[in-house]
Write a protein that holds these residues in place. Sequence first.
Motif, PDB file in Angstrom:
ATOM      1  N   ASP A 164       0.870  -1.174   0.000  1.00  0.00           N
ATOM      2  CA  ASP A 164       0.000   0.000   0.000  1.00  0.00           C
ATOM      3  C   ASP A 164       0.908   1.225   0.000  1.00  0.00           C
ATOM      4  N   ASP A 165       1.504   1.496  -1.152  1.00  0.00           N
ATOM      5  CA  ASP A 165       2.500   2.558  -1.257  1.00  0.00           C
ATOM      6  C   ASP A 165       2.336   3.244  -2.601  1.00  0.00           C
ATOM      7  N   PRO A 166       1.889   4.507  -2.616  1.00  0.00           N
ATOM      8  CA  PRO A 166       1.666   5.203  -3.885  1.00  0.00           C
ATOM      9  C   PRO A 166       2.891   5.231  -4.789  1.00  0.00           C
ATOM     10  N   SER A 167       4.089   5.272  -4.201  1.00  0.00           N
ATOM     11  CA  SER A 167       5.296   5.346  -5.021  1.00  0.00           C
ATOM     12  C   SER A 167       5.555   4.054  -5.791  1.00  0.00           C
ATOM     13  N   LEU A 168       4.907   2.947  -5.374  1.00  0.00           N
ATOM     14  CA  LEU A 168       5.083   1.661  -6.050  1.00  0.00           C
ATOM     15  C   LEU A 168       3.887   1.289  -6.921  1.00  0.00           C
ATOM     16  N   ALA A 169       2.862   2.143  -6.915  1.00  0.00           N
ATOM     17  CA  ALA A 169       1.614   1.786  -7.591  1.00  0.00           C
ATOM     18  C   ALA A 169       1.805   1.488  -9.069  1.00  0.00           C
ATOM     19  N   GLU A 170       2.503   2.365  -9.783  1.00  0.00           N
ATOM     20  CA  GLU A 170       2.702   2.154 -11.214  1.00  0.00           C
ATOM     21  C   GLU A 170       3.585   0.943 -11.472  1.00  0.00           C
ATOM     22  N   PHE A 171       4.506   0.705 -10.559  1.00  0.00           N
ATOM     23  CA  PHE A 171       5.438  -0.418 -10.668  1.00  0.00           C
ATOM     24  C   PHE A 171       4.705  -1.754 -10.523  1.00  0.00           C
ATOM     25  N   THR A 172       3.752  -1.828  -9.603  1.00  0.00           N
ATOM     26  CA  THR A 172       3.081  -3.101  -9.317  1.00  0.00           C
ATOM     27  C   THR A 172       1.747  -3.269 -10.033  1.00  0.00           C
ATOM     28  N   ALA A 173       1.209  -2.209 -10.644  1.00  0.00           N
ATOM     29  CA  ALA A 173      -0.112  -2.286 -11.281  1.00  0.00           C
ATOM     30  C   ALA A 173      -0.261  -3.443 -12.269  1.00  0.00           C
ATOM     31  N   PRO A 174       0.750  -3.739 -13.103  1.00  0.00           N
ATOM     32  CA  PRO A 174       0.574  -4.851 -14.042  1.00  0.00           C
ATOM     33  C   PRO A 174       0.319  -6.197 -13.367  1.00  0.00           C
ATOM     34  N   ARG A 175       0.721  -6.324 -12.104  1.00  0.00           N
ATOM     35  CA  ARG A 175       0.487  -7.597 -11.416  1.00  0.00           C
ATOM     36  C   ARG A 175      -0.999  -7.827 -11.151  1.00  0.00           C
ATOM     37  N   VAL A 176      -1.752  -6.753 -10.955  1.00  0.00           N
ATOM     38  CA  VAL A 176      -3.165  -6.895 -10.595  1.00  0.00           C
ATOM     39  C   VAL A 176      -3.943  -7.554 -11.722  1.00  0.00           C
ATOM     40  N   ALA A 177      -3.832  -6.996 -12.926  1.00  0.00           N
ATOM     41  CA  ALA A 177      -4.556  -7.552 -14.070  1.00  0.00           C
ATOM     42  C   ALA A 177      -4.077  -8.959 -14.409  1.00  0.00           C
ATOM     43  N   ALA A 178      -2.756  -9.173 -14.355  1.00  0.00           N
ATOM     44  CA  ALA A 178      -2.204 -10.490 -14.683  1.00  0.00           C
ATOM     45  C   ALA A 178      -2.680 -11.547 -13.698  1.00  0.00           C
ATOM     46  N   PHE A 179      -2.830 -11.161 -12.437  1.00  0.00           N
ATOM     47  CA  PHE A 179      -3.281 -12.110 -11.417  1.00  0.00           C
ATOM     48  C   PHE A 179      -4.719 -12.541 -11.682  1.00  0.00           C
ATOM     49  N   VAL A 180      -5.567 -11.584 -12.041  1.00  0.00           N
ATOM     50  CA  VAL A 180      -6.963 -11.904 -12.354  1.00  0.00           C
ATOM     51  C   VAL A 180      -7.034 -12.884 -13.513  1.00  0.00           C
ATOM     52  N   GLU A 181      -6.275 -12.632 -14.553  1.00  0.00           N
ATOM     53  CA  GLU A 181      -6.294 -13.501 -15.731  1.00  0.00           C
ATOM     54  C   GLU A 181      -5.770 -14.900 -15.411  1.00  0.00           C
ATOM     55  N   ALA A 182      -4.711 -14.967 -14.576  1.00  0.00           N
ATOM     56  CA  ALA A 182      -4.081 -16.255 -14.291  1.00  0.00           C
ATOM     57  C   ALA A 182      -4.907 -17.128 -13.355  1.00  0.00           C
ATOM     58  N   THR A 183      -5.647 -16.516 -12.441  1.00  0.00           N
ATOM     59  CA  THR A 183      -6.369 -17.295 -11.432  1.00  0.00           C
ATOM     60  C   THR A 183      -7.797 -17.644 -11.832  1.00  0.00           C
ATOM     61  N   GLY A 184      -8.402 -16.837 -12.690  1.00  0.00           N
ATOM     62  CA  GLY A 184      -9.769 -17.127 -13.116  1.00  0.00           C
ATOM     63  C   GLY A 184     -10.726 -17.222 -11.941  1.00  0.00           C
ATOM     64  N   SER A 185     -11.546 -18.268 -11.927  1.00  0.00           N
ATOM     65  CA  SER A 185     -12.565 -18.422 -10.880  1.00  0.00           C
ATOM     66  C   SER A 185     -11.976 -18.747  -9.508  1.00  0.00           C
ATOM     67  N   ARG A 186     -10.704 -19.120  -9.485  1.00  0.00           N
ATOM     68  CA  ARG A 186     -10.062 -19.443  -8.192  1.00  0.00           C
ATOM     69  C   ARG A 186      -9.314 -18.255  -7.594  1.00  0.00           C
ATOM     70  N   GLY A 187      -9.416 -17.108  -8.237  1.00  0.00           N
ATOM     71  CA  GLY A 187      -8.749 -15.917  -7.721  1.00  0.00           C
ATOM     72  C   GLY A 187      -9.655 -15.108  -6.810  1.00  0.00           C
ATOM     73  N   LEU A 188      -9.070 -14.540  -5.772  1.00  0.00           N
ATOM     74  CA  LEU A 188      -9.798 -13.694  -4.819  1.00  0.00           C
ATOM     75  C   LEU A 188      -9.388 -12.228  -4.945  1.00  0.00           C
ATOM     76  N   GLY A 189      -8.655 -11.908  -6.009  1.00  0.00           N
ATOM     77  CA  GLY A 189      -8.266 -10.529  -6.225  1.00  0.00           C
ATOM     78  C   GLY A 189      -6.985 -10.139  -5.506  1.00  0.00           C
ATOM     79  N   THR A 190      -6.783  -8.843  -5.385  1.00  0.00           N
ATOM     80  CA  THR A 190      -5.556  -8.292  -4.796  1.00  0.00           C
ATOM     81  C   THR A 190      -5.909  -7.316  -3.689  1.00  0.00           C
ATOM     82  N   VAL A 191      -5.163  -7.384  -2.582  1.00  0.00           N
ATOM     83  CA  VAL A 191      -5.287  -6.397  -1.516  1.00  0.00           C
ATOM     84  C   VAL A 191      -3.955  -5.670  -1.395  1.00  0.00           C
ATOM     85  N   HIS A 192      -4.010  -4.391  -0.997  1.00  0.00           N
ATOM     86  CA  HIS A 192      -2.807  -3.585  -0.823  1.00  0.00           C
ATOM     87  C   HIS A 192      -2.659  -3.232   0.650  1.00  0.00           C
ATOM     88  N   LEU A 193      -1.544  -3.636   1.221  1.00  0.00           N
ATOM     89  CA  LEU A 193      -1.313  -3.427   2.649  1.00  0.00           C
ATOM     90  C   LEU A 193       0.137  -3.031   2.899  1.00  0.00           C
TER      91      LEU A 193
END
Length: 304
Positions: A164-193
């Motif tokens: 949960d760090d604005p300075s890393l947001a652009e750096f890590t953003a591609p992981r969010v979409a890729a995770f959704v695509e890779a996990t499909g129905s078994r994915g629970l999404g992404t949380v930022h902490l």
Amino acid sequence: MSYVLNATPGARVAEETRKRVLATADELGYVPNMAAADLRRGTSRIILIVIERQRAAHVITEFMSSIADALREHGFTMLTLQVSGDVTGEDARSWATLRPAVVFSVGTRFSADARKVFKRSKVVLIGEYDADVRWFFDQGPIAAAGAQALLERGRNGILQILPDDPSLAEFTAPRVAAFVEATGSRGLGTVHLPLGPALAAFVQELPTTRPECDGLVVHNDEYAALVVGALLDVGIDVPSRISVIGVDNTPWGAWMRPALSTLSIVSSPFVAALAAAVVASAAGEHGSDLRLDGTISIIHRQTT
């Protein structure tokens, strides 16, 4: 002879000749006046590396060491600075006194004033944002590989944890979409902490708040170590109840108990590409922007 003594980049000198020249110079105690040579060229053989402090993890320092080794073969010396926040014009004016051939940035943003200073000083800026040559490492495959590692272990409810760090947001953003695509129905999404008590409390409550969660793909090994410790502290078994995989293959991960499963990124291809871009830029040959990819290996240990 001068090509050897001055380590002139791009100069072609037979290895046997180079060794003879260096041996003779050593016997005579000769040390070239690099300051005078730099003054004549108007630039130095210094490559200034500027790293945003939030990005200065183990994998980045190893990455920089590899680039330093590659640049040393071309006669360059690398100096490294860590910064927090945007680089100001005052910072740039101070660094420009070193007459670096190139400023190479990892996660750092430069103010408009700073960029003007470098341009006037004929310093080439290579970085991820607003640079003469931009480079980009696609983070998406990391999330996909982490998800795949847990899917192969039969996990059915996989959650991704990122900072949960604005300075890393652009750096890590591609992981969010890729995770959704890779996990499909078994994915629970992404949380930022953030790394700390809030993260520990969140994962300890997962059996209650998200009982379907049985796998965690975590930002890096440091985050993953905290997650594993927090789960074990409240009696949540790892990996039988919740599997955990980190990123970076940090050496101490193998010493943990349970030993940390992780993703290892083989960086040699983009180290070579970035080093080549730096050398070309220092010679006045600005190349095109670089989109870099690395091979990702899954290392299953005791947390998966």
